[in-house]
Design an enzyme around this catalytic site. Structure first.
Site, PDB file in Angstrom:
ATOM      1  N   ASN A   7      58.817  30.417  25.032  1.00 43.29           N
ATOM      2  CA  ASN A   7      58.298  30.900  24.144  1.00 43.29           C
ATOM      3  C   ASN A   7      59.388  31.506  22.967  1.00 43.29           C
ATOM      4  O   ASN A   7      60.662  32.347  23.898  1.00 43.29           O
ATOM      5  CB  ASN A   7      57.856  32.747  24.988  1.00 43.29           C
ATOM      6  N   HIS A  43      53.609  34.194  20.334  1.00 37.57           N
ATOM      7  CA  HIS A  43      52.464  35.303  21.309  1.00 37.57           C
ATOM      8  C   HIS A  43      52.604  35.954  19.428  1.00 37.57           C
ATOM      9  O   HIS A  43      52.600  37.721  19.915  1.00 37.57           O
ATOM     10  CB  HIS A  43      52.896  36.437  21.969  1.00 37.57           C
ATOM     11  N   GLU A  70      49.305  32.023  22.656  1.00 39.31           N
ATOM     12  CA  GLU A  70      49.348  33.559  23.633  1.00 39.31           C
ATOM     13  C   GLU A  70      48.141  34.517  22.719  1.00 39.31           C
ATOM     14  O   GLU A  70      48.735  34.704  21.391  1.00 39.31           O
ATOM     15  CB  GLU A  70      50.351  33.764  24.312  1.00 39.31           C
ATOM     16  N   THR A 100      55.100  44.052  26.324  1.00 37.04           N
ATOM     17  CA  THR A 100      54.515  43.203  26.851  1.00 37.04           C
ATOM     18  C   THR A 100      53.267  43.337  27.758  1.00 37.04           C
ATOM     19  O   THR A 100      52.698  44.385  27.758  1.00 37.04           O
ATOM     20  CB  THR A 100      55.863  42.843  27.901  1.00 37.04           C
ATOM     21  N   HIS A 190      56.546  34.999  32.877  1.00 35.00           N
ATOM     22  CA  HIS A 190      56.087  36.120  33.402  1.00 35.00           C
ATOM     23  C   HIS A 190      57.207  36.129  33.591  1.00 35.00           C
ATOM     24  O   HIS A 190      57.102  37.353  34.960  1.00 35.00           O
ATOM     25  CB  HIS A 190      54.702  37.693  33.239  1.00 35.00           C
ATOM     26  N   ASP A 191      58.768  37.126  33.707  1.00 33.21           N
ATOM     27  CA  ASP A 191      59.792  37.200  34.428  1.00 33.21           C
ATOM     28  C   ASP A 191      60.345  36.252  35.173  1.00 33.21           C
ATOM     29  O   ASP A 191      61.070  36.583  35.922  1.00 33.21           O
ATOM     30  CB  ASP A 191      59.580  38.581  34.930  1.00 33.21           C
TER      31      ASP A 191
END
Length: 237
Positions: A7, A43, A70, A100, A190-191
């Site tokens: 990303n 995104h 996204e 986010t 995510h994370d």
């Protein structure tokens, strides 16, 4: 093999902080692929605080691996999908002003909306992935509305991993099993980072793709972008 999609939002955030074109988002994208990334994720938010519409247009002609866009499926996003025709469209339920992504879709409550969106997006040749919490019911809902894949929201996993990784991964294993048995693919994001990625992959060996941005770019400050991408790929082997 689980693919690594990088990303690049944070690259655009850094560029936008000073104006101009440094760092160059397009060059960074080309370099990410050259360094081993198997996909590029963006995104584009309505306020264009990182990726801009103009970036998406340019990236469509640059990305040679897999292009994943996204976003919240409003008319602006659907127009981008229709024009850019990415390989994958990942639908997230973010409010326009969200910092986010912080939750997955309720695929039961929003079944009619998501079903129509899947049909429209697929007409543009894109695979549809639905961002969901690690909940069997939400995965079953995604299967029912015709999604091609789910993307498991892994922030809860990353948080619980620091306490008990076995407890953290349990709902993800079950959700992934249901998706696999339902015939749809499994993404995650995510994370995820260099500490928790390998364990997730070990427990979901049929994971199709992970999308990683924030942690990867932070690590690149210390290790360099090429080395960092290779480190993440190593975790997925």
């Amino acid at each position: 093999m689980t693919k690594l999609s990088v990303n690049i939002n944070k690259i655009a955030t850094l560029r936008n902080a000073r104006g101009g074109n440094n760092p160059d988002v397009i060059k960074t994208t080309i370099d990410c692929e050259r360094f081993g990334a198997q996909g590029i994720t963006v995104h584009p938010r309505p306020d264009e605080r990182h990726i801009r519409y103009s970036d998406v247009v340019q990236l469509k002609g640059v990305v040679t691996t897999e292009f994943n866009i996204e976003g919240y499926p409003d008319q602006r996003y659907l127009k981008i999908i229709a024009e850019a025709k990415p390989d994958q469209a990942t639908l997230v339920p973010d409010a326009p002003d969200a910092i986010t992504s912080n939750a997955g879709w309720d695929t039961i409550k929003n079944a009619s909306l998501l079903r129509d969106l899947c049909q429209e997006i697929k007409s543009h040749g894109a695979r549809v992935s639905i961002f969901v919490d690690p909940s069997p019911r939400m995965v079953e809902g995604a299967i029912a509305i015709g999604a091609d894949r789910i993307e498991l929201y892994t922030e809860p996993y990353a948080s619980e991993f620091l306490v008990s990784k076995e407890v953290a991964v349990k709902p993800y294993i079950e959700s992934a099993r249901i998706a696999k048995e339902g015939g749809i693919g499994i993404n995650a994001g995510h994370d995820l980072d260099l500490h928790n990625l390998k364990f997730l992959k070990q427990n979901i060996p049929y994971l199709d793709e992970v999308s990683i941005g924030h942690a990867l770019i932070c690590d690149a400050l210390y290790f360099g972008l090429e080395n960092t991408i290779q480190l993440y790929l190593k975790q997925l082997k």
